[in-house]
Design an enzyme around this catalytic site. Structure first.
Site, PDB file in Angstrom:
ATOM      1  N   LEU A  13       7.556  48.380  -9.981  1.00 15.43           N
ATOM      2  CA  LEU A  13       6.293  48.972  -9.503  1.00 15.43           C
ATOM      3  C   LEU A  13       5.229  47.902  -9.314  1.00 15.43           C
ATOM      4  O   LEU A  13       4.335  48.043  -8.494  1.00 15.43           O
ATOM      5  CB  LEU A  13       5.791  50.015 -10.508  1.00 15.43           C
ATOM      6  CG  LEU A  13       6.617  51.293 -10.576  1.00 15.43           C
ATOM      7  CD1 LEU A  13       6.217  52.107 -11.788  1.00 15.43           C
ATOM      8  CD2 LEU A  13       6.448  52.109  -9.302  1.00 15.43           C
ATOM      9  N   GLY A  16       2.251  43.259 -13.953  1.00 16.27           N
ATOM     10  CA  GLY A  16       0.975  43.480 -14.627  1.00 16.27           C
ATOM     11  C   GLY A  16       0.556  42.311 -15.480  1.00 16.27           C
ATOM     12  O   GLY A  16       1.166  41.241 -15.419  1.00 16.27           O
ATOM     13  N   TYR A  18       0.837  41.863 -18.653  1.00 15.61           N
ATOM     14  CA  TYR A  18       1.736  41.485 -19.740  1.00 15.61           C
ATOM     15  C   TYR A  18       3.177  41.329 -19.296  1.00 15.61           C
ATOM     16  O   TYR A  18       4.004  40.887 -20.066  1.00 15.61           O
ATOM     17  CB  TYR A  18       1.654  42.518 -20.867  1.00 15.61           C
ATOM     18  CG  TYR A  18       0.242  42.736 -21.345  1.00 15.61           C
ATOM     19  CD1 TYR A  18      -0.370  41.793 -22.157  1.00 15.61           C
ATOM     20  CD2 TYR A  18      -0.476  43.864 -20.961  1.00 15.61           C
ATOM     21  CE1 TYR A  18      -1.679  41.974 -22.578  1.00 15.61           C
ATOM     22  CE2 TYR A  18      -1.770  44.061 -21.390  1.00 15.61           C
ATOM     23  CZ  TYR A  18      -2.370  43.111 -22.199  1.00 15.61           C
ATOM     24  OH  TYR A  18      -3.653  43.285 -22.618  1.00 15.61           O
ATOM     25  N   GLY A  19       3.485  41.714 -18.064  1.00 15.13           N
ATOM     26  CA  GLY A  19       4.854  41.609 -17.595  1.00 15.13           C
ATOM     27  C   GLY A  19       5.139  42.600 -16.487  1.00 15.13           C
ATOM     28  O   GLY A  19       4.225  43.225 -15.949  1.00 15.13           O
ATOM     29  N   VAL A  20       6.440  42.736 -16.169  1.00 11.83           N
ATOM     30  CA  VAL A  20       6.848  43.582 -15.051  1.00 11.83           C
ATOM     31  C   VAL A  20       6.826  45.060 -15.450  1.00 11.83           C
ATOM     32  O   VAL A  20       7.113  45.403 -16.592  1.00 11.83           O
ATOM     33  CB  VAL A  20       8.265  43.183 -14.588  1.00 11.83           C
ATOM     34  CG1 VAL A  20       8.721  44.001 -13.394  1.00 11.83           C
ATOM     35  CG2 VAL A  20       8.300  41.703 -14.246  1.00 11.83           C
ATOM     36  N   VAL A  21       6.483  45.916 -14.478  1.00  6.90           N
ATOM     37  CA  VAL A  21       6.511  47.363 -14.700  1.00  6.90           C
ATOM     38  C   VAL A  21       7.556  47.980 -13.766  1.00  6.90           C
ATOM     39  O   VAL A  21       7.558  47.712 -12.562  1.00  6.90           O
ATOM     40  CB  VAL A  21       5.127  48.004 -14.433  1.00  6.90           C
ATOM     41  CG1 VAL A  21       5.157  49.495 -14.743  1.00  6.90           C
ATOM     42  CG2 VAL A  21       4.040  47.315 -15.250  1.00  6.90           C
ATOM     43  N   LYS A  36       6.988  49.396 -19.052  1.00 11.05           N
ATOM     44  CA  LYS A  36       6.299  48.112 -19.058  1.00 11.05           C
ATOM     45  C   LYS A  36       7.048  47.175 -19.968  1.00 11.05           C
ATOM     46  O   LYS A  36       7.206  47.444 -21.155  1.00 11.05           O
ATOM     47  CB  LYS A  36       4.860  48.335 -19.548  1.00 11.05           C
ATOM     48  CG  LYS A  36       3.960  47.167 -19.350  1.00 11.05           C
ATOM     49  CD  LYS A  36       2.496  47.540 -19.569  1.00 11.05           C
ATOM     50  CE  LYS A  36       1.912  48.260 -18.361  1.00 11.05           C
ATOM     51  NZ  LYS A  36       0.443  48.338 -18.423  1.00 11.05           N
ATOM     52  N   ASP A 129     -10.169  46.392 -21.438  1.00 12.17           N
ATOM     53  CA  ASP A 129      -9.746  45.862 -20.134  1.00 12.17           C
ATOM     54  C   ASP A 129      -9.833  46.946 -19.066  1.00 12.17           C
ATOM     55  O   ASP A 129      -8.934  47.089 -18.250  1.00 12.17           O
ATOM     56  CB  ASP A 129      -8.333  45.290 -20.254  1.00 12.17           C
ATOM     57  CG  ASP A 129      -7.937  44.457 -19.057  1.00 12.17           C
ATOM     58  OD1 ASP A 129      -8.837  43.866 -18.425  1.00 12.17           O
ATOM     59  OD2 ASP A 129      -6.738  44.402 -18.738  1.00 12.17           O
TER      60      ASP A 129
HETATM   61  P1  ADP Z   1      -2.416  45.300 -14.970  1.00 18.07           P
HETATM   62  O1  ADP Z   1      -1.970  44.681 -16.216  1.00 18.07           O
HETATM   63  O2  ADP Z   1      -2.783  44.332 -13.892  1.00 18.07           O
HETATM   64  O3  ADP Z   1      -3.442  46.353 -15.187  1.00 18.07           O
HETATM   65  P2  ADP Z   1      -0.186  47.020 -15.129  1.00 18.07           P
HETATM   66  O4  ADP Z   1       0.708  46.236 -16.017  1.00 18.07           O
HETATM   67  O5  ADP Z   1      -0.937  48.122 -15.768  1.00 18.07           O
HETATM   68  O6  ADP Z   1      -1.172  46.043 -14.361  1.00 18.07           O
HETATM   69  O7  ADP Z   1       0.623  47.624 -13.942  1.00 18.07           O
HETATM   70  C1  ADP Z   1       1.347  46.863 -12.983  1.00 18.07           C
HETATM   71  C2  ADP Z   1       1.752  47.777 -11.846  1.00 18.07           C
HETATM   72  O8  ADP Z   1       2.499  48.884 -12.322  1.00 18.07           O
HETATM   73  C3  ADP Z   1       0.577  48.348 -11.107  1.00 18.07           C
HETATM   74  O9  ADP Z   1       0.831  48.271  -9.721  1.00 18.07           O
HETATM   75  C4  ADP Z   1       0.498  49.793 -11.541  1.00 18.07           C
HETATM   76  O10 ADP Z   1       0.066  50.616 -10.498  1.00 18.07           O
HETATM   77  C5  ADP Z   1       1.921  50.108 -11.943  1.00 18.07           C
HETATM   78  N1  ADP Z   1       1.909  51.045 -13.087  1.00 18.07           N
HETATM   79  C6  ADP Z   1       1.483  50.775 -14.342  1.00 18.07           C
HETATM   80  N2  ADP Z   1       1.594  51.854 -15.149  1.00 18.07           N
HETATM   81  C7  ADP Z   1       2.105  52.842 -14.375  1.00 18.07           C
HETATM   82  C8  ADP Z   1       2.450  54.230 -14.616  1.00 18.07           C
HETATM   83  N3  ADP Z   1       2.288  54.801 -15.818  1.00 18.07           N
HETATM   84  N4  ADP Z   1       2.932  54.940 -13.580  1.00 18.07           N
HETATM   85  C9  ADP Z   1       3.092  54.368 -12.363  1.00 18.07           C
HETATM   86  N5  ADP Z   1       2.778  53.093 -12.073  1.00 18.07           N
HETATM   87  C10 ADP Z   1       2.305  52.331 -13.061  1.00 18.07           C
END
Ligand code: ADP
Length: 303
Positions: A13, A16, A18-21, A36, A129
C-alpha cells in the site's frame, strides 16, 4: 501455529515512516487488513520487548474515531502490526480539486479528528505525528486516527528518516523550540493546522526547516511575547526572533465564520498550558451553532 500464517499478503500500500505497509486478507475471518511491517533498529532485543509491551496497551485503545490495532506479532526480525483496512485518507480529500468541501463537511471532519484526540488524551496517549495522511477514512465515511502512540514507542520519526518533512508543518512551537516535556497540546496544534488546511485547501504553514517553520508561524500569528508564553524562554532551543506583528485570523482565513475563527485561535494558542484541549474544543460553540456537521456517510470522498 504462527500468527504470520494467518494473513495472506497482497499488494504494497505504501512505504511509511516505520516501514512497508501491505494489504492482506485475514484467512480466518475473511477481513481485509493493512499490515505495517516495522523494521526493528539496532537495539533489537530491547526495542522488541518494550515495543511489544507498549503495543499491547495500544490494543486497548478502542473507539470509532481511532484505527483499531487488531494484533501484533514479531516475524523474521520485524514487528507486524495488523490494522483494519481503510479506503482513503484526509490528504487525498484535501488534494482532490474536484471535491468541494462545505463548511458543514469541514466541521464534520474536524469534529471526528478532535473526538479521536479527546479519546486518546483521556487515556494519556499522545499521537505526536498528526498529519492529514494519518487521518484515514473508512467505507462508511468515518474518519479514524492512525498511528496513535507509535511515535513514542518507536522514536520520533523525523529523527530517523529524513524523508519525513511533512510532519514539520504540523509541529507545535514548543516542539520546534526543543521541548522535552510536552503534552496533548502538540496534537491540538497539529489538529489546528489540519483545520486550517481544510479551509485553505493547501498546507497552511509550509516551513522548509525547523527554524523556517517557526518563522512561518510567527509571520502568521506574530512573534510570541514572553508575557504571552512565560515558559518559552526556558526551552532548550529557544532563540530570540525579531519581532513581527502577525495577521488577524480574519485575514488568514477569510472564508471562516466568527465561531470557526474563535475556535481556531484557541487551538493556535502559543502557550501549551493555555491552549484549548481536544475535549474543550469539542464543547466549543462552533460545533453547536449551525450548520450541523455533515453525516459521515454523506461526506465527499475521492472516487
Ligand atoms: P506514514 O508513516 O508516512 O504516515 P504509513 O506508514 O501510515 O505512512 O502508511 C503508508 C501507506 O500505507 C500510506 O499510503 C497509507 O495510506 C497506507 N496505509 C496505512 N495504514 C493503512 C490502513 N489501515 N488501511 C489502508 N491503508 C493504509
Amino acid at each position: 501455529r504462527k500468527a504470520a500464517d494467518r494473513y495472506l499478503k497482497r499488494e504494497v500500500l505504501g512505504e511509511g515512516t516505520y516501514g512497508v505497509v501491505y494489504k492482506a486478507i485475514d484467512t480466518k475471518s475473511g477481513q481485509v487488513v493493512a499490515i505495517k511491517k516495522i523494521r526493528l533498529g539496532k537495539q533489537k532485543e530491547g526495542v522488541n520487548f518494550t515495543a511489544l509491551r507498549e503495543i499491547k496497551l495500544l490494543k486497548e485503545l478502542k473507539d470509532p474515531s481511532v484505527i483499531e490495532l487488531i494484533e501484533c506479532f514479531p516475524h523474521k526480525g520485524n514487528l507486524h502490526l495488523v490494522f483494519e483496512f481503510m479506503e482513503t485518507d484526509l490528504e487525498a480529500v484535501i488534494r482532490d480539486r474536484n471535491i468541494f468541501l462545505s463548511p458543514a463537511d469541514i466541521k464534520s471532519y474536524i469534529q471526528m479528528t478532535l473526538k479521536g484526540l479527546a479519546f486518546c488524551h483521556k487515556k494519556w496517549v499522545l499521537h505526536r505525528d498528526m498529519k492529514p495522511n494519518n487521518l484515514l477514512i473508512g467505507p462508511d465515511g468515518q474518519l479514524k486516527l492512525a498511528d496513535f502512540g507509535l511515535a513514542r514507542i518507536f522514536g520520533s520519526p523525523d529523527r530517523r528518516f529524513t524523508h519525513q518533512v511533512f510532519a514539520r508543518w504540523y509541529r507545535a512551537p514548543e516542539l520546534l523550540f526543543g521541548a522535552k516535556q510536552y503534552g496533548p497540546g502538540v496534537d491540538v496544534w497539529a489538529a489546528a493546522c489540519i483545520f486550517a488546511e481544510l479551509l485553505l485547501r493547501r498546507p497552511f504553514l509550509q516551513g522548509n526547516s525547523d527554524i523556517d517553520q517557526l518563522g512561518k508561524i510567527f509571520a502568521a500569528f506574530g512573534t510570541p511575547k514572553p508575557s504571552q508564553w512565560h515558559d518559552m524562554v526556558y526551552l532548550p532551543d529557544y532563540v530570540e526572533y525579531q519581532y513581527v506583528p502577525g495577521q488577524s485570523f480574519k485575514t488568514l482565513f477569510p472564508t471562516a465564520t466568527d465561531d470557526c475563527l474563535d475556535l481556531l485561535s484557541k487551538m493556535f494558542t502559543y502557550d501549551p498550558k493555555a491552549r484549548i484541549s481536544a475535549q474543550q474544543a469539542l464543547e466549543h460553540r462552533y460545533f453547536s451553532s449551525g450548520p450541523p456537521p455533515t453525516e459521515p456517510a454523506l461526506l465527499p470522498r475521492p472516487p
